[in-house]
Motif scaffolding. Sequence first.
Motif, short mmCIF file in Angstrom:
data_model
loop_
_atom_site.label_atom_id
_atom_site.label_comp_id
_atom_site.label_asym_id
_atom_site.label_seq_id
_atom_site.Cartn_x
_atom_site.Cartn_y
_atom_site.Cartn_z
N TRP A 154 -2.70 9.37 11.41
CA TRP A 154 -3.22 8.83 10.15
C TRP A 154 -3.12 7.31 10.13
O TRP A 154 -4.07 6.63 9.72
CB TRP A 154 -2.47 9.45 8.95
N LEU A 155 -1.97 6.78 10.57
CA LEU A 155 -1.82 5.32 10.60
C LEU A 155 -2.86 4.69 11.52
O LEU A 155 -3.49 3.70 11.18
CB LEU A 155 -0.41 4.93 11.04
N GLU A 156 -3.05 5.27 12.71
CA GLU A 156 -4.03 4.75 13.66
C GLU A 156 -5.44 4.82 13.08
O GLU A 156 -6.22 3.85 13.17
CB GLU A 156 -3.95 5.51 14.98
N VAL A 168 4.04 6.64 4.59
CA VAL A 168 3.91 7.23 5.92
C VAL A 168 4.80 6.51 6.92
O VAL A 168 5.51 7.15 7.71
CB VAL A 168 2.43 7.24 6.37
N ARG A 169 4.81 5.18 6.87
CA ARG A 169 5.67 4.43 7.80
C ARG A 169 7.15 4.75 7.59
O ARG A 169 7.91 4.79 8.55
CB ARG A 169 5.46 2.93 7.62
N SER A 170 7.55 4.96 6.35
CA SER A 170 8.96 5.28 6.06
C SER A 170 9.30 6.71 6.43
O SER A 170 10.42 7.01 6.84
CB SER A 170 9.27 5.06 4.58
N MET A 171 8.33 7.60 6.27
CA MET A 171 8.60 9.01 6.53
C MET A 171 8.70 9.33 8.01
O MET A 171 9.38 10.29 8.38
CB MET A 171 7.53 9.89 5.87
N ILE A 172 8.06 8.55 8.85
CA ILE A 172 8.16 8.83 10.29
C ILE A 172 9.61 8.77 10.76
O ILE A 172 10.12 9.75 11.33
CB ILE A 172 7.22 7.92 11.12
N PRO A 173 10.36 7.68 10.50
CA PRO A 173 11.76 7.69 10.93
C PRO A 173 12.60 8.71 10.17
O PRO A 173 13.59 9.24 10.71
CB PRO A 173 12.23 6.26 10.69
N HIS A 174 12.22 9.01 8.93
CA HIS A 174 12.94 10.04 8.18
C HIS A 174 12.80 11.38 8.88
O HIS A 174 13.79 12.11 9.08
CB HIS A 174 12.38 10.10 6.75
N ASP A 203 0.87 -1.17 0.00
CA ASP A 203 0.00 0.00 0.00
C ASP A 203 0.91 1.23 0.00
O ASP A 203 1.60 1.51 0.99
CB ASP A 203 -0.90 -0.02 1.24
N ALA A 204 0.95 1.94 -1.11
CA ALA A 204 1.88 3.06 -1.27
C ALA A 204 1.72 4.11 -0.17
O ALA A 204 2.71 4.66 0.31
CB ALA A 204 1.71 3.70 -2.65
N ASP A 205 0.48 4.38 0.22
CA ASP A 205 0.25 5.39 1.25
C ASP A 205 0.82 4.96 2.59
O ASP A 205 1.53 5.71 3.25
CB ASP A 205 -1.25 5.68 1.38
N VAL A 206 0.49 3.74 2.99
CA VAL A 206 0.96 3.22 4.28
C VAL A 206 2.49 3.13 4.27
O VAL A 206 3.15 3.55 5.23
CB VAL A 206 0.32 1.84 4.58
#
Length: 129
Positions: free
Chosen positions: A122-124, A75-81, A69-72
């Motif tokens: 957003w993830l939640e 977002v998951r990758s951008m948090i640690p970034h 899922d491109a969105d998920v």
Amino acid sequence: MSRINRARRIALLSPLAFALAFGAYAQESPTGSTMGSVQATADAAPSTPAYLAANAKMHADMAVPLTGDADVDFVRSMIPHHEGAVEMAKIVSEYGDDPEVRKLAQEIIAAQEAEIAWMVEWLEKNGQP
């Protein structure tokens, strides 16, 4: 050698030269990062090991399991970034001297922390852990 042959040779060799140069730069470091294998030396500024550690942590944490899922995945990758950007801004806030850079660092901390909070929410909201 004619100008055409010389131009053809340069055109053929340029990608090869780039690949060789980039390949040497992008050797994997012990941290798993493909950034240059820069190591802090004993005479390095105190900020250097802090930046190296922040960079290594950010790159390791960005290696999230992909869901398809491109969105998920974004977002998951951008948090640690973003967390890495906050950490680097804190390092310059501690060790930097330039008031303009320190001000920029404080603005980055505020903006990135707000974006991290939005991404976590957003993830939640979308049922993603």
